[in-house]
Design a protein around this motif. Structure first.
Motif, PDB file in Angstrom:
ATOM      1  N   UNK A 221      33.275  44.678  43.514  1.00 23.20           N
ATOM      2  CA  UNK A 221      34.285  43.651  43.473  1.00 23.20           C
ATOM      3  C   UNK A 221      33.896  42.531  42.511  1.00 23.20           C
ATOM      4  N   UNK A 222      32.615  42.395  42.196  1.00 22.49           N
ATOM      5  CA  UNK A 222      32.181  41.324  41.315  1.00 22.49           C
ATOM      6  C   UNK A 222      32.720  41.490  39.901  1.00 22.49           C
ATOM      7  N   UNK A 223      32.765  42.730  39.417  1.00 26.31           N
ATOM      8  CA  UNK A 223      33.241  42.943  38.056  1.00 26.31           C
ATOM      9  C   UNK A 223      34.729  42.620  37.924  1.00 26.31           C
ATOM     10  N   UNK A 224      35.499  42.946  38.946  1.00 27.32           N
ATOM     11  CA  UNK A 224      36.938  42.704  38.877  1.00 27.32           C
ATOM     12  C   UNK A 224      37.239  41.217  38.838  1.00 27.32           C
ATOM     13  N   UNK A 225      36.542  40.441  39.645  1.00 31.23           N
ATOM     14  CA  UNK A 225      36.850  39.019  39.748  1.00 31.23           C
ATOM     15  C   UNK A 225      35.957  38.148  38.880  1.00 31.23           C
ATOM     16  N   UNK A 226      35.109  38.758  38.072  1.00 29.76           N
ATOM     17  CA  UNK A 226      34.192  37.979  37.248  1.00 29.76           C
ATOM     18  C   UNK A 226      34.980  37.137  36.237  1.00 29.76           C
ATOM     19  N   UNK A 227      34.719  35.851  36.224  1.00 28.75           N
ATOM     20  CA  UNK A 227      35.388  34.965  35.289  1.00 28.75           C
ATOM     21  C   UNK A 227      36.736  34.449  35.756  1.00 28.75           C
ATOM     22  N   UNK A 228      37.178  34.835  36.925  1.00 29.85           N
ATOM     23  CA  UNK A 228      38.470  34.369  37.421  1.00 29.85           C
ATOM     24  C   UNK A 228      38.326  33.435  38.601  1.00 29.85           C
ATOM     25  N   UNK A 229      37.121  32.996  38.884  1.00 29.36           N
ATOM     26  CA  UNK A 229      36.928  32.085  40.002  1.00 29.36           C
ATOM     27  C   UNK A 229      37.054  32.773  41.345  1.00 29.36           C
ATOM     28  N   UNK A 230      36.817  34.089  41.405  1.00 30.22           N
ATOM     29  CA  UNK A 230      36.893  34.812  42.668  1.00 30.22           C
ATOM     30  C   UNK A 230      38.277  35.332  42.995  1.00 30.22           C
ATOM     31  N   UNK A 231      39.236  35.117  42.113  1.00 29.08           N
ATOM     32  CA  UNK A 231      40.606  35.580  42.353  1.00 29.08           C
ATOM     33  C   UNK A 231      40.897  36.795  41.480  1.00 29.08           C
ATOM     34  N   UNK A 232      41.757  37.635  41.954  1.00 22.78           N
ATOM     35  CA  UNK A 232      42.243  38.742  41.141  1.00 22.78           C
ATOM     36  C   UNK A 232      43.618  38.325  40.646  1.00 22.78           C
ATOM     37  N   UNK A 233      43.776  38.210  39.337  1.00 21.46           N
ATOM     38  CA  UNK A 233      45.044  37.754  38.790  1.00 21.46           C
ATOM     39  C   UNK A 233      45.745  38.894  38.062  1.00 21.46           C
ATOM     40  N   UNK A 234      47.069  38.808  38.028  1.00 23.65           N
ATOM     41  CA  UNK A 234      47.870  39.822  37.369  1.00 23.65           C
ATOM     42  C   UNK A 234      47.959  39.489  35.879  1.00 23.65           C
ATOM     43  N   UNK A 235      47.709  40.458  34.992  1.00 23.16           N
ATOM     44  CA  UNK A 235      47.835  40.183  33.560  1.00 23.16           C
ATOM     45  C   UNK A 235      49.306  39.971  33.180  1.00 23.16           C
ATOM     46  N   UNK A 236      49.528  39.354  32.037  1.00 22.98           N
ATOM     47  CA  UNK A 236      50.907  39.068  31.620  1.00 22.98           C
ATOM     48  C   UNK A 236      51.698  40.341  31.365  1.00 22.98           C
ATOM     49  N   UNK A 237      51.035  41.401  30.897  1.00 25.53           N
ATOM     50  CA  UNK A 237      51.795  42.633  30.681  1.00 25.53           C
ATOM     51  C   UNK A 237      52.260  43.208  32.011  1.00 25.53           C
ATOM     52  N   UNK A 238      51.471  43.030  33.063  1.00 20.88           N
ATOM     53  CA  UNK A 238      51.874  43.493  34.391  1.00 20.88           C
ATOM     54  C   UNK A 238      53.070  42.710  34.909  1.00 20.88           C
ATOM     55  N   UNK A 239      53.064  41.406  34.648  1.00 19.82           N
ATOM     56  CA  UNK A 239      54.207  40.580  35.048  1.00 19.82           C
ATOM     57  C   UNK A 239      55.451  40.961  34.255  1.00 19.82           C
ATOM     58  N   UNK A 240      55.276  41.320  32.999  1.00 18.76           N
ATOM     59  CA  UNK A 240      56.417  41.743  32.181  1.00 18.76           C
ATOM     60  C   UNK A 240      57.020  43.043  32.705  1.00 18.76           C
ATOM     61  N   UNK A 241      56.161  43.971  33.065  1.00 15.52           N
ATOM     62  CA  UNK A 241      56.643  45.239  33.633  1.00 15.52           C
ATOM     63  C   UNK A 241      57.346  44.993  34.966  1.00 15.52           C
ATOM     64  N   UNK A 242      56.763  44.134  35.799  1.00 20.05           N
ATOM     65  CA  UNK A 242      57.390  43.782  37.071  1.00 20.05           C
ATOM     66  C   UNK A 242      58.748  43.130  36.853  1.00 20.05           C
ATOM     67  N   UNK A 243      58.862  42.279  35.846  1.00 20.06           N
ATOM     68  CA  UNK A 243      60.137  41.636  35.523  1.00 20.06           C
ATOM     69  C   UNK A 243      61.184  42.670  35.135  1.00 20.06           C
ATOM     70  N   UNK A 244      60.816  43.606  34.264  1.00 17.76           N
ATOM     71  CA  UNK A 244      61.776  44.622  33.825  1.00 17.76           C
ATOM     72  C   UNK A 244      62.214  45.522  34.979  1.00 17.76           C
ATOM     73  N   UNK A 245      61.265  45.903  35.821  1.00 18.82           N
ATOM     74  CA  UNK A 245      61.607  46.741  36.973  1.00 18.82           C
ATOM     75  C   UNK A 245      62.515  45.991  37.936  1.00 18.82           C
ATOM     76  N   UNK A 246      62.247  44.703  38.134  1.00 16.34           N
ATOM     77  CA  UNK A 246      63.075  43.942  39.074  1.00 16.34           C
ATOM     78  C   UNK A 246      64.470  43.681  38.513  1.00 16.34           C
ATOM     79  N   UNK A 247      64.603  43.559  37.185  1.00 10.42           N
ATOM     80  CA  UNK A 247      65.938  43.410  36.591  1.00 10.42           C
ATOM     81  C   UNK A 247      66.760  44.666  36.843  1.00 10.42           C
ATOM     82  N   UNK A 248      66.151  45.814  36.626  1.00  9.33           N
ATOM     83  CA  UNK A 248      66.852  47.078  36.866  1.00  9.33           C
ATOM     84  C   UNK A 248      67.185  47.225  38.353  1.00  9.33           C
ATOM     85  N   UNK A 249      66.232  46.880  39.213  1.00 11.06           N
ATOM     86  CA  UNK A 249      66.476  46.955  40.654  1.00 11.06           C
ATOM     87  C   UNK A 249      67.591  46.035  41.112  1.00 11.06           C
TER      88      UNK A 249
END
Length: 74
Positions: A1-29
């Protein structure tokens, strides 16, 4: 788990491309849900349309915040 959250202050954040894909899927939905609601009149499609529209707005705000943050850092 250390590698995933390294540099993010202990949080797992969604990348902007993931948010873009989520936006497109939600528009279609949203479009499909409201179309089915207007065809059948089923309340479950109305509820699904409202939920996906909210998800669409949340993804859009996330993308906007990320873009504003990145542009202010550079």
């Amino acid at each position: 788990m250390e590698k995933i959250t390294e540099g993010t202050g202990g949080r797992i954040s969604m990348p902007l491309w993931g948010a873009s894909v989520l936006f497109l899927i939600s528009v279609v939905g949203t479009a499909v849900s409201f179309r089915m609601y207007f065809r059948t009149g089923g309340k479950k499609f109305l509820a699904a349309g409202i939920v996906t529209a909210s998800l669409c707005a949340a993804a859009l705000f996330y993308i906007a915040a990320g873009v504003l943050f990145v542009s202010s850092v550079e």
